[in-house]
Design an enzyme around this catalytic site. Structure first.
Site, PDB file in Angstrom:
ATOM      1  N   PRO A  24       0.859  -1.116  -0.093  1.00 36.31           N
ATOM      2  CA  PRO A  24      -0.134   0.001   0.209  1.00 36.31           C
ATOM      3  C   PRO A  24       0.731   1.391  -0.066  1.00 36.31           C
ATOM      4  O   PRO A  24       1.497   1.556   0.818  1.00 36.31           O
ATOM      5  CB  PRO A  24      -0.896  -0.262   1.178  1.00 36.31           C
ATOM      6  CG  PRO A  24       0.289  -0.642   2.258  1.00 36.31           C
ATOM      7  CD  PRO A  24       1.240  -1.395   1.558  1.00 36.31           C
ATOM      8  N   GLU A  25       0.653   2.079  -1.054  1.00 35.07           N
ATOM      9  CA  GLU A  25       0.901   3.651  -0.902  1.00 35.07           C
ATOM     10  C   GLU A  25      -0.528   4.278  -0.922  1.00 35.07           C
ATOM     11  O   GLU A  25      -1.629   3.481  -0.695  1.00 35.07           O
ATOM     12  CB  GLU A  25       1.815   3.965  -2.079  1.00 35.07           C
ATOM     13  CG  GLU A  25       3.046   3.402  -2.010  1.00 35.07           C
ATOM     14  CD  GLU A  25       4.179   3.882  -3.006  1.00 35.07           C
ATOM     15  OE1 GLU A  25       3.737   5.110  -3.521  1.00 35.07           O
ATOM     16  OE2 GLU A  25       4.978   3.149  -3.858  1.00 35.07           O
TER      17      GLU A  25
END
Length: 273
Positions: free
Chosen positions: A2-3
């Site tokens: 996840p960004e």
DNA sequence: CACCCCACCTGCGTGC
DNA sequence: TGCACGCAGGTGGGGT
């Protein structure tokens, strides 16, 4: 996983399913995450109903009807699944929230760098105090960044990765944004002029927006047990492509390690100044 | 302060 | 086949 874009995609996918759901059970695996509330604090969520899901940087916040907040950070390998009992059991599941509808919210995390923390009503999670400006914040301006960085030597790549300044940019999108701005990753931030900061902010916003619209770079597993083969819809231009031709000029792309993280760029399009 | 390094974990691909 | 090693999208605590 996840960004910021991936977390936002997960938030949008989960929100319609979770809002209105009541937690009826919590089970916790033997191995704990790097940061995880005590078992009794998590168990105290039983009976609470989800009223909203929000996001701050890479943090996902589940807001409950008695004012508590469940703060979730996916770390490097965290995933959230919204499942039924028909789904086969997954490895590396550390938390399962059973829901009134019969579904479950499953937190899986191979490396256990993630965080799942409960906060009482009225308490702001301390981690959020460190989170910088949202990329679309009106307060994020070239003038502000220029002023904030005068005389600083820090390489711009490391600056972008510092979530206390701009929230949500991770290792992939840092390289992508610098390529779009034709900025060498080692450029000292103090050397960057107003016009270039303007372009960089624009590139960050455009790239993150496109990634969200495309469903994230990787597998957004909020759906169900099928584990939806992630749309690899976002075409990364430089990240992970050392040795491949630059999409702009054909020069082989270069990998460089900065602050312990891989950085990808085109030596011709992003010259050192 | 500003900035770097490493710890925290497991799994996978590569090369010997 | 086995093994050692490097690498992986995150933060945050501690050091210079």
């Amino acid at each position: 996983v996840p960004e910021l874009p991936e977390v936002e995609v997960i938030r949008r996918g989960l929100a319609p399913k979770l809002v209105g759901e009541t937690i009826v059970g919590v089970s916790q695996g033997g191995q704990r995450l790097r940061r995880q509330s005590e078992p009794d604090e998590l168990a105290a969520l039983i009976g609470q109903t989800v009223v909203d899901l929000s996001r701050r940087g890479k943090y996902l916040l589940v807001h409950l009807d008695q004012g508590q907040t469940l703060l979730v950070h996916l770390g490097m390998t965290g995933r959230l699944f919204y499942q039924t009992d028909a789904c086969p059991a997954l490895p590396h599941v550390h938390l399962v929230f059973r829901l009134h509808s019969g579904h479950k919210l499953v937190y899986q995390d191979v490396r256990r760098f993630g965080q799942v923390l409960v906060y009482p009503a009225g308490v702001q999670p301390p981690a959020l105090a460190q989170v910088g400006l949202e990329p679309w914040s009106r307060r994020l301006t070239a003038a502000r960044l220029r002023q904030q960085t005068t005389r600083l030597k820090r390489p711009v790549k490391n600056f972008l990765l510092d979530g206390r300044i701009i929230a949500g940019i991770g290792n992939i999108y840092a390289s992508e944004a610098l390529f779009a701005t034709r900025l060498h990753p080692q450029t000292p931030v103090g050397d960057i002029g107003l016009e270039t900061w303007t372009q960089l902010i624009r590139a960050i916003r455009r790239i993150l927006s496109q990634a969200i619209a495309a469903g994230g770079t990787t597998i957004a597993n909020f759906q169900d047990c099928e584990g939806q083969s992630g749309l690899f819809a976002v075409q990364l231009k430089v990240y992970g492509r050392a040795g491949e031709p630059c999409p702009g000029c054909g020069t082989p792309l270069v990998r460089l390690v900065m602050a312990g993280r891989s950085t990808f760029f085109c030596p011709r399009c992003q010259p050192e100044k």
